[in-house]
Scaffold this motif. Structure first.
Motif, short mmCIF file in Angstrom:
data_model
loop_
_atom_site.label_atom_id
_atom_site.label_comp_id
_atom_site.label_asym_id
_atom_site.label_seq_id
_atom_site.Cartn_x
_atom_site.Cartn_y
_atom_site.Cartn_z
N GLU A 185 46.79 43.25 30.34
CA GLU A 185 46.16 44.41 29.71
C GLU A 185 47.22 45.23 28.99
OE1 GLU A 185 43.78 46.31 28.12
OE2 GLU A 185 42.54 45.48 29.74
N ALA A 186 46.81 45.87 27.88
CA ALA A 186 47.74 46.73 27.14
C ALA A 186 48.06 47.98 27.96
CB ALA A 186 47.12 47.14 25.81
N GLY A 187 49.22 48.57 27.68
CA GLY A 187 49.62 49.78 28.41
C GLY A 187 51.12 49.85 28.47
N VAL A 188 51.67 49.99 29.67
CA VAL A 188 53.12 50.11 29.83
C VAL A 188 53.77 48.81 29.37
CG1 VAL A 188 54.99 50.42 31.49
CG2 VAL A 188 52.84 51.68 31.77
N GLY A 189 54.65 48.93 28.37
CA GLY A 189 55.45 47.77 27.96
C GLY A 189 54.69 46.63 27.33
N PHE A 190 53.44 46.83 26.94
CA PHE A 190 52.67 45.73 26.33
C PHE A 190 51.59 46.33 25.46
CE2 PHE A 190 49.71 41.96 26.55
CZ PHE A 190 50.62 41.02 26.10
N ALA A 191 51.51 45.88 24.19
CA ALA A 191 50.63 46.58 23.25
C ALA A 191 49.31 45.86 23.02
CB ALA A 191 51.35 46.75 21.92
N HIS A 192 49.22 44.60 23.44
CA HIS A 192 48.06 43.79 23.06
C HIS A 192 47.03 43.74 24.18
CE1 HIS A 192 45.70 40.38 21.76
NE2 HIS A 192 46.04 39.70 22.84
N SER A 193 45.78 44.07 23.85
CA SER A 193 44.75 44.02 24.89
C SER A 193 43.93 42.75 24.72
CB SER A 193 43.84 45.25 24.78
OG SER A 193 42.95 45.26 25.86
N PRO A 194 44.08 41.77 25.62
CA PRO A 194 43.36 40.51 25.45
C PRO A 194 41.85 40.71 25.56
CG PRO A 194 45.06 40.34 27.16
CD PRO A 194 44.92 41.78 26.83
N GLN A 195 41.10 39.79 24.95
CA GLN A 195 39.63 39.82 25.06
C GLN A 195 39.23 39.75 26.53
OE1 GLN A 195 36.66 39.64 22.99
NE2 GLN A 195 38.17 40.78 21.78
N PRO A 196 38.27 40.58 26.95
CA PRO A 196 37.84 40.47 28.36
C PRO A 196 37.25 39.08 28.62
CG PRO A 196 36.76 42.33 27.25
CD PRO A 196 37.55 41.62 26.21
N ASN A 197 37.57 38.49 29.77
CA ASN A 197 37.05 37.17 30.10
C ASN A 197 36.62 37.18 31.56
OD1 ASN A 197 37.04 34.47 31.19
ND2 ASN A 197 37.90 33.80 29.24
N TYR A 198 35.31 37.07 31.76
CA TYR A 198 34.74 37.20 33.10
C TYR A 198 35.35 36.18 34.07
CZ TYR A 198 31.24 37.06 36.80
OH TYR A 198 30.62 37.08 38.02
N ILE A 199 35.51 34.94 33.61
CA ILE A 199 36.00 33.90 34.53
C ILE A 199 37.46 34.14 34.91
CG2 ILE A 199 36.45 31.42 34.74
CD1 ILE A 199 33.88 31.01 33.08
N HIS A 200 38.28 34.52 33.93
CA HIS A 200 39.67 34.83 34.25
C HIS A 200 39.75 35.99 35.25
CE1 HIS A 200 41.12 32.95 30.17
NE2 HIS A 200 40.58 32.08 31.00
N ASP A 201 38.91 37.00 35.02
CA ASP A 201 38.91 38.14 35.93
C ASP A 201 38.56 37.71 37.35
OD1 ASP A 201 39.65 39.94 34.03
OD2 ASP A 201 37.74 41.03 33.92
N THR A 202 37.52 36.90 37.52
CA THR A 202 37.14 36.53 38.88
C THR A 202 38.18 35.62 39.52
OG1 THR A 202 35.69 34.87 37.92
CG2 THR A 202 34.63 36.86 38.69
N ASN A 203 38.81 34.75 38.74
CA ASN A 203 39.87 33.90 39.32
C ASN A 203 41.08 34.74 39.75
OD1 ASN A 203 38.25 31.71 38.82
ND2 ASN A 203 39.33 31.02 36.98
N ARG A 204 41.44 35.72 38.91
CA ARG A 204 42.55 36.61 39.30
C ARG A 204 42.20 37.34 40.59
NH1 ARG A 204 42.83 39.56 33.40
NH2 ARG A 204 44.05 37.97 32.29
N THR A 205 40.96 37.82 40.67
CA THR A 205 40.54 38.59 41.84
C THR A 205 40.69 37.76 43.11
OG1 THR A 205 38.98 39.79 40.43
CG2 THR A 205 38.66 39.99 42.81
N GLU A 206 40.27 36.48 43.04
CA GLU A 206 40.36 35.62 44.23
C GLU A 206 41.82 35.39 44.63
OE1 GLU A 206 37.76 33.13 45.62
OE2 GLU A 206 36.32 33.07 43.96
N LEU A 207 42.68 35.17 43.65
CA LEU A 207 44.10 34.93 43.97
C LEU A 207 44.75 36.19 44.52
CD1 LEU A 207 44.95 32.68 40.91
CD2 LEU A 207 45.11 31.95 43.31
N LEU A 208 44.38 37.35 43.95
CA LEU A 208 44.95 38.61 44.46
C LEU A 208 44.46 38.87 45.89
CD1 LEU A 208 44.76 41.00 41.35
CD2 LEU A 208 46.80 39.89 42.31
N LYS A 209 43.21 38.47 46.18
CA LYS A 209 42.71 38.65 47.54
C LYS A 209 43.54 37.81 48.52
CE LYS A 209 38.20 39.46 48.11
NZ LYS A 209 38.38 40.91 48.37
N LEU A 210 43.89 36.59 48.10
CA LEU A 210 44.75 35.75 48.95
C LEU A 210 46.13 36.40 49.11
CD1 LEU A 210 45.61 33.25 50.52
CD2 LEU A 210 45.97 32.05 48.35
#
Length: 789
Positions: A185-210
């Motif tokens: 995501e754009a913000g600190v040290g990064f200017a480009h905001s990638p297109q939201p992607n539901y599947i990437h979000d849910t995969n990230r969420t599962e890995l972060l839960k682990l």
């Protein structure tokens, strides 16, 4: 294969595992693959199909099978990270293994005999077996697991978008991938905001839960005052061994701070679209605060070289910070636009529950404000430039108002004592800076419906009115916070230009309540509250007399309270009588004598916890003398410390007391406690502090003004307040008051007691908030107790 079939097969495999008494060979792929190869089970399915009792049975009766299951699941994650998970099947295997490990890890952590298991090396299980050198293969299982999760969080087409044009190029070599180009995501040290992607979000969420589950080993160790609290999982993950540390830190921070629950700025939009972002933001916030759990008081540790960081962190003035890279990066953010992005994001999210109240359902109501408050605390504690930025403009009020809202809303709810503490700690930290007091003079016009009296005034009035409400109508367990609340008022008082009549009356009502003899004589430290209030009045009279006619008038009206204090009886019969009265009146503070007035329109009274609500216990918080350090404000506005830093010693009292209060009461016993441990007041004790009551300034003010006010009333036959106030506004005491005392500020200071408190509070919040799936429920946690209200 249908989902019902795959659940059945998965369940069959689990039963086989629990019933096999013989060890199953690690090479028996046909057996092990049943757990992850063909199944399409959700994380909720995994929790339902692998019951706690069965995990424990395997652990006790066939430990080698549980060990092999863990090691095979980690091996699959490592393979997925190596190959880049190109096929759907590989992605499914990674998710299944991730869910299975999330389910099993807490049962490994709860058994002390298993605690070293993940830190032992499994022969040949390090890195796939294609003839790499042996020491690389001999990584402990925990390290292989953590590095695989980090790689998988930047895996093109799985958790991030691929930058390649065609699928032919898709075999991006995971080793050469520069994850800094894939920040989420754009913000600190990064200017480009990638297109939201539901599947990437849910995969990230599962890995972060682990990942969070890996870190949660901390929950299974009892709170130890002498431990430095370092968590080996967090330590390794946030070290230079993790080549994704910087982009991951940035991804988590930006994902949280960029989140807008309103839904693209359109009210009610969230009712039309399901939001894949919120679970990710919650998980990111939780992982972030756990990685930042670092005792700043004890952190003069070894440093790392700063070469690994991107430009956002390159702050030339600062020496490289602690070894934990997440803490290091956080402490080195320094660009104004980055600070603005972080502050705006946190303020927007903290204000979200307040928006709910005047446009119900217009925005999605977020539930992770406690995690946000911990994050804000860490930012201010580890990055002083951020703290000064926050106080530089009135933006700090966008943090203050939500905190006051939460404090007021939670004051009657025992299950939210932790929230009350962190809100007060943040205000204590801010109040140590002069700018905070100055900012409070801004008029308060936002009308958030709150269960407090209506008033017209400034943010300082709001703060005082809410604090009065907490003290007079919060529950018993908040008493340890009274010192902190009044210290905050003392710290800001020299800068308050004009208190409203409502706030002035509230302060005098507190003085009245705290100076009754039964309250003063019923505990060894209660008189401190009177000292704090007198200090507030003295600061305002000496430094802000001109605009404060309301307070001066309130002091004149309640002058009898000051005379009673000056003539406080200290003989044994008087002490005895006061304590008898206390037995008749157990209520800590009466609400009579405070004209309540109507509450704001649209507000609901603060509710107690629903019976049966779960809460987690907290360790005791250090006393105000340990929490703060006295500094004197010099003529030029600079601060001079008045005391040597005390040695870092843990608090006395049992660490895992069910709430701070009981332990606090023990700490409040002075040495004059009798053999039975019951403290009792003596005439000598009363005289020892009565002589120090700072009443001179107020007595002089009364001596000068009371006759003048009485004369006006007699001459003009006045009963009208406004005329007297007009007289007081134009009056002056120049040359009549004692020489102004130096301003004393009690600044928060980091100490191991608060570090331990934050650790138990943070993990308690995470434990209670993760209910779907219930990652830690019914496991044998040791850091806190789970209690029902």
């Amino acid at each position: 294969m249908g989902s019902a079939d795959s659940k059945l097969n998965f369940r069959k495999a689990v039963i086989q595992l629990t019933t096999k008494t013989q060890p199953v060979e690690a090479t028996d792929d046909a057996f092990w693959d049943q757990f992850w190869a063909d199944t399409a089970t959700s994380v909720q399915d995994v929790f339902a199909l692998v019951p706690a009792a069965e995990i424990r049975a395997v652990r006790e009766e066939s430990p080698s099978n549980l060990a092999t299951l863990c090691y095979k699941a980690v091996e699959k994650l490592v393979q997925g990270a190596e190959s880049g998970c190109h096929s759907e099947k590989e992605k499914q295997i990674v998710l299944n293994c991730s869910r299975l490990l999330t389910r099993v890890l807490p049962y490994i952590f709860e058994d002390p005999d298993w605690r070293g298991f993940f830190w032992s090396t499994v022969p040949g299980a390090g890195r796939g077996e294609q003839g790499e050198d042996d020491d690389e293969n001999a990584r402990p299982l925990a390290e292989s697991l953590l590095l695989a999760i980090a790689d998988l969080l930047f895996c093109p087409e799985f958790t991030v978008q691929s930058h390649r044009r065609s699928t032919v190029d898709l075999a991006e070599d995971m080793h050469s991938l520069d994850s800094c180009e894939y920040i989420w995501e754009a913000g600190v040290g990064f200017a480009h905001s990638p297109q939201p992607n539901y599947i990437h979000d849910t995969n990230r969420t599962e890995l972060l839960k682990l990942l969070l589950t890996c870190f949660s080993e901390a929950m299974y160790l009892p709170p130890a005052p002498d431990s430095d609290g370092s968590n080996p999982w967090v330590q390794f993950f946030c070290s230079t061994e993790n080549r994704h540390a910087l982009p991951l830190f940035t991804s988590l921070l930006n994902t949280v701070c960029a989140y807008d629950p309103v839904g693209y700025g359109i009210p009610y939009n969230h009712l039309l679209f399901s939001d894949s972002r919120e679970p990710l933001v919650e998980e990111a916030a939780q992982v972030l605060i756990v990685t930042l759990d670092h005792d700043s008081a004890a952190s003069a540790g070894p440093t790392v070289d700063g070469t690994t960081t991107g430009t956002a962190m390159d702050d030339v003035d600062q020496p490289p910070g602690p070894e934990n890279l997440f803490v290091n990066y956080l402490s080195r953010i320094h660009r104004e636009e980055d600070f603005q992005f972080i502050l705006k994001g946190i303020a927007r999210l903290l204000s979200n529950p307040l928006l709910q109240t005047y446009l119900p359902n217009s925005t999605k109501k977020i539930q992770f404000h406690q995690e946000l408050l911990v994050l804000f605390w860490k930012l201010c504690d580890f990055n002083k430039k951020f703290l000064f930025f926050v106080l530089k403009s009135s933006d700090v009020l966008d943090i203050l108002v939500p905190i006051l809202y939460f404090l007021n809303d939670a004051r009657a709810d025992q299950s939210r004592v932790g929230l009350m503490h962190i809100g007060v700690f943040i205000l204590l930290l801010l109040s140590g800076e002069r700018n905070f007091g100055v900012r409070l003079n801004k008029p308060y016009s936002v009308r958030v419906p709150m269960d407090i009296p209506v008033f017209t005034g400034t943010h300082a009035d709001l703060l005082i009115v809410v604090f009065h409400k907490i003290i007079t109508s919060g529950h018993q367990r908040l008493q340890p916070l009274f010192d902190c609340l009044l210290t905050i008022v003392v710290n800001v008082s020299p800068y308050l230009k004009s208190l409203s009549m409502v706030a002035a009356n509230k302060l005098l009502h507190l003085l009245e309540a705290f100076s009754t003899t039964w309250f003063l004589f019923s505990a060894a430290q209660n008189h401190h509250l009177v000292f704090f209030l007198l200090e507030v009045f003295n600061n305002i009279i000496q430094y802000q007399f001109d605009g404060n006619s309301n307070l001066v008038y309130a002091i004149i009206r309640k002058r009898s309270v000051f005379h009673q204090l000056a003539n406080l009886p200290s003989d044994p019969p008087a002490i005895h009588k006061a304590l008898q009265r206390r037995r008749k009146a157990p209520e800590p503070l009466s609400r009579s004598g405070s004209q309540e007035g109507a509450s704001m329109e649209g507000s609901r009274p603060a509710a107690p916890a629903e019976p049966g609500t779960l809460k987690t216990s907290l360790v005791a918080t250090p006393g105000i003398d340990k929490l703060t350090e006295k500094s004197q404000v010099s003529e030029d506005g600079t601060l001079r410390s008045l005391e040597p830093a005390p040695p870092q010693s843990p608090e006395d009292g049992s660490p895992a007391d069910e709430e701070p209060s009981p332990t606090w009461r023990e700490q409040r016993r002075p040495s004059s406690a009798s053999a039975s441990g019951q403290w009792s007041p003596t005439p000598e004790w009363v005289l020892s502090w009565k002589a120090k009551l700072p009443l001179q300034t107020i007595m002089r003010l009364l001596q000068v003004l009371v006759p003048q006010v009485e004369k006006i009333c007699i001459d003009k036959g006045l009963t009208d307040e406004s005329e007297i106030l007009r007289f007081l506004q134009h009056g002056t005491l120049v040359g009549l008051l004692p020489v102004p005392h130096p301003i004393l500020i009690r600044k928060y200071q980091a100490n191991s007691g608060t570090a331990m408190w934050f650790r138990t509070y943070m993990w308690g919040v995470i434990y209670l908030r993760n209910v779907d799936p219930p990652v830690w429920y019914d496991t044998d946690v040791k850091l806190f107790e789970i209690q029902r209200v």
